[in-house]
Scaffold this motif. Structure first.
Motif, PDB file in Angstrom:
ATOM      1  N   GLU A 275       0.826  -1.209   0.000  1.00 41.88           N
ATOM      2  CA  GLU A 275       0.000   0.000   0.000  1.00 41.88           C
ATOM      3  C   GLU A 275       0.859   1.258   0.000  1.00 41.88           C
ATOM      4  O   GLU A 275       0.532   2.247  -0.650  1.00 41.88           O
ATOM      5  CB  GLU A 275      -0.954  -0.017   1.186  1.00 41.88           C
ATOM      6  N   SER A 276       1.963   1.228   0.721  1.00 37.56           N
ATOM      7  CA  SER A 276       2.873   2.370   0.736  1.00 37.56           C
ATOM      8  C   SER A 276       3.472   2.605  -0.649  1.00 37.56           C
ATOM      9  O   SER A 276       3.531   3.743  -1.124  1.00 37.56           O
ATOM     10  CB  SER A 276       3.983   2.123   1.761  1.00 37.56           C
ATOM     11  N   LEU A 277       3.892   1.536  -1.305  1.00 35.91           N
ATOM     12  CA  LEU A 277       4.438   1.661  -2.657  1.00 35.91           C
ATOM     13  C   LEU A 277       3.378   2.140  -3.637  1.00 35.91           C
ATOM     14  O   LEU A 277       3.648   2.981  -4.497  1.00 35.91           O
ATOM     15  CB  LEU A 277       5.021   0.329  -3.127  1.00 35.91           C
ATOM     16  N   ALA A 278       2.161   1.622  -3.503  1.00 31.16           N
ATOM     17  CA  ALA A 278       1.075   2.049  -4.397  1.00 31.16           C
ATOM     18  C   ALA A 278       0.777   3.533  -4.200  1.00 31.16           C
ATOM     19  O   ALA A 278       0.579   4.270  -5.169  1.00 31.16           O
ATOM     20  CB  ALA A 278      -0.176   1.214  -4.148  1.00 31.16           C
TER      21      ALA A 278
ATOM     22  N   ARG B 182       3.595   5.565  -5.736  1.00 35.02           N
ATOM     23  CA  ARG B 182       3.498   5.510  -7.197  1.00 35.02           C
ATOM     24  C   ARG B 182       2.374   6.416  -7.694  1.00 35.02           C
ATOM     25  O   ARG B 182       2.546   7.180  -8.641  1.00 35.02           O
ATOM     26  CB  ARG B 182       3.269   4.067  -7.634  1.00 35.02           C
ATOM     27  N   GLU B 183       1.232   6.360  -7.034  1.00 35.33           N
ATOM     28  CA  GLU B 183       0.099   7.193  -7.440  1.00 35.33           C
ATOM     29  C   GLU B 183       0.406   8.673  -7.251  1.00 35.33           C
ATOM     30  O   GLU B 183       0.086   9.502  -8.102  1.00 35.33           O
ATOM     31  CB  GLU B 183      -1.144   6.805  -6.641  1.00 35.33           C
ATOM     32  N   ARG B 184       1.053   9.012  -6.136  1.00 34.72           N
ATOM     33  CA  ARG B 184       1.425  10.403  -5.882  1.00 34.72           C
ATOM     34  C   ARG B 184       2.387  10.906  -6.953  1.00 34.72           C
ATOM     35  O   ARG B 184       2.243  12.014  -7.464  1.00 34.72           O
ATOM     36  CB  ARG B 184       2.046  10.528  -4.492  1.00 34.72           C
ATOM     37  N   LYS B 185       3.357  10.073  -7.343  1.00 35.15           N
ATOM     38  CA  LYS B 185       4.312  10.447  -8.386  1.00 35.15           C
ATOM     39  C   LYS B 185       3.607  10.626  -9.727  1.00 35.15           C
ATOM     40  O   LYS B 185       3.867  11.588 -10.452  1.00 35.15           O
ATOM     41  CB  LYS B 185       5.411   9.396  -8.514  1.00 35.15           C
ATOM     42  N   GLU B 186       2.670   9.722 -10.051  1.00 32.04           N
ATOM     43  CA  GLU B 186       1.919   9.846 -11.304  1.00 32.04           C
ATOM     44  C   GLU B 186       1.135  11.147 -11.340  1.00 32.04           C
ATOM     45  O   GLU B 186       1.126  11.847 -12.352  1.00 32.04           O
ATOM     46  CB  GLU B 186       0.949   8.674 -11.461  1.00 32.04           C
TER      47      GLU B 186
ATOM     48  N   ASN C  27       1.731  14.140 -13.928  1.00 30.16           N
ATOM     49  CA  ASN C  27       0.644  14.620 -14.784  1.00 30.16           C
ATOM     50  C   ASN C  27       0.397  16.099 -14.597  1.00 30.16           C
ATOM     51  O   ASN C  27       0.175  16.828 -15.567  1.00 30.16           O
ATOM     52  CB  ASN C  27      -0.640  13.839 -14.518  1.00 30.16           C
ATOM     53  N   LEU C  28       0.437  16.558 -13.349  1.00 28.94           N
ATOM     54  CA  LEU C  28       0.249  17.979 -13.076  1.00 28.94           C
ATOM     55  C   LEU C  28       1.363  18.792 -13.730  1.00 28.94           C
ATOM     56  O   LEU C  28       1.095  19.809 -14.379  1.00 28.94           O
ATOM     57  CB  LEU C  28       0.223  18.238 -11.567  1.00 28.94           C
ATOM     58  N   ASP C  29       2.603  18.357 -13.569  1.00 25.70           N
ATOM     59  CA  ASP C  29       3.731  19.078 -14.171  1.00 25.70           C
ATOM     60  C   ASP C  29       3.624  19.105 -15.691  1.00 25.70           C
ATOM     61  O   ASP C  29       3.848  20.139 -16.316  1.00 25.70           O
ATOM     62  CB  ASP C  29       5.060  18.438 -13.751  1.00 25.70           C
ATOM     63  N   LYS C  30       3.250  17.977 -16.275  1.00 22.42           N
ATOM     64  CA  LYS C  30       3.134  17.888 -17.728  1.00 22.42           C
ATOM     65  C   LYS C  30       2.031  18.822 -18.235  1.00 22.42           C
ATOM     66  O   LYS C  30       2.212  19.544 -19.206  1.00 22.42           O
ATOM     67  CB  LYS C  30       2.829  16.454 -18.137  1.00 22.42           C
TER      68      LYS C  30
END
Length: 170
Positions: A118-121, A124-128, A132-135
């Protein structure tokens, strides 16, 4: 005066053309956002399926631990009945404690594994989301720069698509 009217007409036509391009760009961006949302939804569904499978495996592992415990109890009962020798209370208690400890450690490891997944998920979701926000921010800034160049409006820092006012209609 005829040249000035032609220039005004040309500028209005250019503005209408830019508005059309902006409309097309917005339509394309909206379609891309919908596609991304669809893919995100499918990805979430697949993640949920994977999580359900992991939970099922964990439940089976717990079931296996319980069955092992019962098997040991049956083996003890079989040894006691076949050998005619009853095990001492301390030996039975020690064996039961060992079984309980093994079951507890397995459950603890299962919870640690779940917490790690769950921590990795989440990471990963936070990074995505951040990517996406930066892009999207970069794309919007580039679009603003293009429209500023096309309209010749370089000086206003708030020259966003909302800040462009429509030309008066004759």
């Amino acid at each position: 005066r005829g040249g000035a009217d032609a220039d005004v007409r040309d500028l209005r036509n250019e503005i209408l053309s830019l508005r059309g391009e902006l409309g097309v760009a917005r339509t394309q961006a909206e379609k891309q956002r919908q596609d991304v949302m669809t893919l995100d939804s499918r990805m979430r569904t697949e993640r949920e399926k994977a999580e359900a499978l992991v939970k099922a495996v964990e439940a089976r592992d717990e079931s296996i631990a319980h069955l092992r415990s019962e098997l040991r109890s049956l083996e003890r009962a079989g040894r006691a009945g076949a050998g005619g020798e009853a095990e001492s209370f301390e030996a039975v208690l020690a064996e039961e404690m060992a079984t309980m400890r093994e079951s507890f450690e397995q459950k603890l490891q299962s919870l640690r594994d779940q917490m790690e997944r769950e921590s990795l998920a989440f990471a990963r979701e936070r990074k995505e989301l951040r990517d996406n926000l930066d892009k999207e921010t970069r794309a919007l800034k580039r679009r603003i720069e293009v429209y500023q160049i096309k309209t010749g409006d370089y000086g206003t820092p708030a020259a966003t698509p909302r800040a462009v006012t429509p030309a008066p209609r004759d």
